[in-house]
Scaffold this motif. Structure first.
Motif, short mmCIF file in Angstrom:
data_model
loop_
_atom_site.label_atom_id
_atom_site.label_comp_id
_atom_site.label_asym_id
_atom_site.label_seq_id
_atom_site.Cartn_x
_atom_site.Cartn_y
_atom_site.Cartn_z
N ASN A 64 0.83 -1.20 0.00
CA ASN A 64 0.00 0.00 0.00
C ASN A 64 0.86 1.25 0.00
O ASN A 64 1.36 1.67 1.02
CB ASN A 64 -0.92 -0.02 1.22
CG ASN A 64 -1.83 1.20 1.24
OD1 ASN A 64 -2.03 1.83 0.23
ND2 ASN A 64 -2.36 1.50 2.41
N GLU A 65 1.05 1.82 -1.15
CA GLU A 65 1.84 3.04 -1.25
C GLU A 65 0.94 4.27 -1.24
O GLU A 65 1.40 5.39 -1.45
CB GLU A 65 2.68 3.00 -2.53
CG GLU A 65 3.71 1.86 -2.50
CD GLU A 65 4.53 1.83 -3.78
OE1 GLU A 65 4.13 2.49 -4.75
OE2 GLU A 65 5.55 1.13 -3.80
N GLY A 66 -0.35 4.06 -0.98
CA GLY A 66 -1.27 5.20 -0.95
C GLY A 66 -1.61 5.69 -2.34
O GLY A 66 -1.20 5.13 -3.34
N VAL A 67 -2.40 6.73 -2.39
CA VAL A 67 -2.77 7.34 -3.66
C VAL A 67 -2.39 8.80 -3.59
O VAL A 67 -2.00 9.32 -2.56
CB VAL A 67 -4.29 7.16 -3.91
CG1 VAL A 67 -4.62 5.71 -4.09
CG2 VAL A 67 -5.11 7.76 -2.78
N SER A 68 -2.51 9.49 -4.72
CA SER A 68 -2.13 10.90 -4.74
C SER A 68 -3.01 11.69 -3.79
O SER A 68 -4.14 11.32 -3.48
CB SER A 68 -2.26 11.44 -6.17
OG SER A 68 -3.62 11.51 -6.53
N GLU A 69 -2.49 12.83 -3.34
CA GLU A 69 -3.22 13.64 -2.35
C GLU A 69 -4.57 14.07 -2.89
O GLU A 69 -5.57 14.09 -2.17
CB GLU A 69 -2.36 14.86 -1.98
CG GLU A 69 -2.94 15.66 -0.83
CD GLU A 69 -2.03 16.79 -0.40
OE1 GLU A 69 -2.53 17.74 0.21
OE2 GLU A 69 -0.81 16.71 -0.68
N GLY A 70 -4.62 14.40 -4.20
CA GLY A 70 -5.88 14.85 -4.79
C GLY A 70 -6.93 13.76 -4.79
O GLY A 70 -8.08 13.98 -4.39
N VAL A 71 -6.54 12.57 -5.24
CA VAL A 71 -7.49 11.45 -5.28
C VAL A 71 -7.89 11.05 -3.87
O VAL A 71 -9.05 10.76 -3.59
CB VAL A 71 -6.88 10.25 -6.05
CG1 VAL A 71 -7.80 9.05 -5.96
CG2 VAL A 71 -6.62 10.63 -7.50
N ASN A 72 -6.91 11.06 -2.97
CA ASN A 72 -7.18 10.71 -1.58
C ASN A 72 -8.26 11.64 -1.00
O ASN A 72 -9.22 11.20 -0.37
CB ASN A 72 -5.89 10.82 -0.76
CG ASN A 72 -5.99 10.09 0.56
OD1 ASN A 72 -7.07 9.85 1.08
ND2 ASN A 72 -4.85 9.73 1.12
#
Length: 468
Positions: A385-393
């Motif tokens: 889990n590297e996360g998602v971009s701040e905008g999508v998050n």
């Protein structure tokens, strides 16, 4: 106890050292084997008094008396309230072995002095062993290429095993153990002790790959190459598996304990079996650990030796070594605890810890051990889990504002998985987030209804993708 005496099994009533030593020497010169002391020929259990002291005395006398030196494993076992002594040995790689100047061999269930014909055969086997891959010279390697600390550790273990043995220095140890011959280090020495063995033997590396689904594909959750010596690789791979499978905290009474989410002993044995039995001779040789969404596999290049079948691995069987020099040092270092019983310990460890028992398959000179249902999950697979971009998050959080924090976290995790590994099916995603299929499908529907993801392709070949 269920077997009759044979070429590989001897029952002894008393701990008479001369008789024991002759039979153990015969085992080493023939096919290896086991001796059980404290049992009469009719299987009546009589036991051994002061078994621990007797075992220590026998072990030391066998080590000192049998030449050349061979790995000898012994232990005290309590059976039907009696203490027995079990002695196990491999078939030797430096035949002929002798005890007090005499050479013994095994014929059916009898130990006998070897005659001239058998002696010639043993010498012929010794000459053939000297041309084995392990003992070929590695040109250009020097003592500076070796990890002296690992050699020193091995010397310390060797002197615990045989207190009478002394070595002047690291080089003398390598000479006496056959890892340095005629001024050249052997292939086995490089695999065991080199700082960078792949410089000389590229095929000695180990690869561990974590896949998001139940098949090999172009995408993966984690991929590591371990290219150190045997001891460095054992440590590195086990640490990787520890992170990948993870641990849980369990309460035992009032004590908090760590419990592995995988059969530690079984995986360790599977790794060591693959390292010791792999065919290093081929430049195409490999050792691959693959962690899928529904199983874990350890595959190594090198088929089973002649005389052993796949069905034999699930029961007591001969231990025929492809790389006896590697095995001997691993035994001295206590990585191999009992001779010839690794596969049985794997099965017992899985059963004891409530995991499905492993199975084995063989194809195209590749031997694979399979651990069913042993899988990585999102919460403990390193780098998944590297996360998602701040905008999508932020958008995900906004759209699903009415959901609980736990649900939002799962939706973000699933989005991240699909972004990194497109074309996954619902069952693959369910395995990765460690949830049931219906729960995963419910989360996927939420993402799909809000146009974050889409399913592309047929039900059989398609999978989920991020929607552009």
């Amino acid at each position: 106890m269920q077997k009759e005496e044979s070429v590989r099994l001897e029952l002894k009533t008393n701990a008479h050292i001369t008789s024991i030593a002759k039979t153990i020497t015969a085992f080493i010169n023939t096919q290896g084997g086991d001796m059980l002391i404290g049992v009469e020929d009719n299987k009546k259990i009589v036991g051994v008094e002061n078994a621990a002291k007797v075992r220590d005395r026998i072990q030391q006398q066998l080590i000192e008396g049998i030449k050349p030196n061979a790995p000898i494993s012994s232990q005290v076992i309590t059976y039907k309230n009696k203490e027995l002594i079990l002695i196990s040995v491999w078939e030797g790689a430096n035949k002929p072995y002798q005890y007090k100047g005499q050479i013994f061999t095994r014929e059916n269930d009898r130990t006998k002095l070897s005659d001239q014909d058998i002696l010639k055969e043993l010498i012929s086997e010794r000459k053939a062993a000297d041309f084995h891959w392990e003992r070929r010279a590695v040109l250009g390697a020097t003592l500076d290429d070796l990890d002296k600390q690992e050699i020193k550790k091995t010397i310390n273990h060797y002197q615990v095993y045989n207190s009478e043995k002394t070595f002047v220095d690291e080089e003398d140890f390598l000479i006496q153990t056959g890892l340095l011959q005629n001024g050249h280090f052997t292939n086995a020495c490089i695999v065991l002790f080199a700082k960078s063995p792949t410089r000389f033997i590229p095929q000695s590396k180990i690869r561990v790959t974590v896949y998001p689904s139940d098949t090999i594909g172009d995408s993966f959750l984690n991929d590591r190459i371990f290219d150190g010596n045997v001891f460095s690789n054992i440590s590195g791979v086990l640490s990787f598996l520890d992170v990948t499978f993870g641990k849980n905290i369990v309460i035992d009474g009032v004590v908090r304990k760590e419990k592995h989410n995988y059969p530690l002993l079984a995986l360790r044995e599977g790794l060591l079996n693959a390292m010791v039995h792999r065919d290093y001779n081929s430049v195409n040789g490999f050792l691959q650990i693959s962690i899928f969404s529904d199983r874990t596999e350890i595959a190594n290049y090198g088929g089973l030796p002649d005389g052993i079948t796949l069905s034999d691995l699930s029961k007591e069987h001969n231990s025929i070594l492809r790389n006896p020099d590697l095995a001997k040092i691993c035994f001295i270092r206590k990585y191999i605890e009992m001779l010839g019983s690794g596969t049985l310990r794997m099965i017992n460890d899985c059963r004891k810890n409530k995991f499905k028992k492993p199975s084995w398959k063989q194809k195209n000179n590749i031997t694979t051990v399979i651990f069913p249902d042993l899988k990585a999950t999102l919460k403990n697979s390193e780098g998944v889990n590297e996360g998602v971009s701040e905008g999508v998050n932020g958008e995900l959080n906004t759209v699903f504002n009415d959901q609980s924090e736990g649900v939002k976290r799962e939706l973000i995790n699933i989005y991240s998985i699909i972004k990194k590994n497109p074309d996954l099916k619902a069952k693959d995603i369910a395995n990765l987030i460690d949830k049931g299929l219906s729960t995963a499908e419910r989360y996927l529907k939420k993402l799909k209804d809000e146009d974050f993801i889409e399913y592309i392709g047929s039900s059989k070949t398609g999978g989920y993708h991020i929607k552009k």
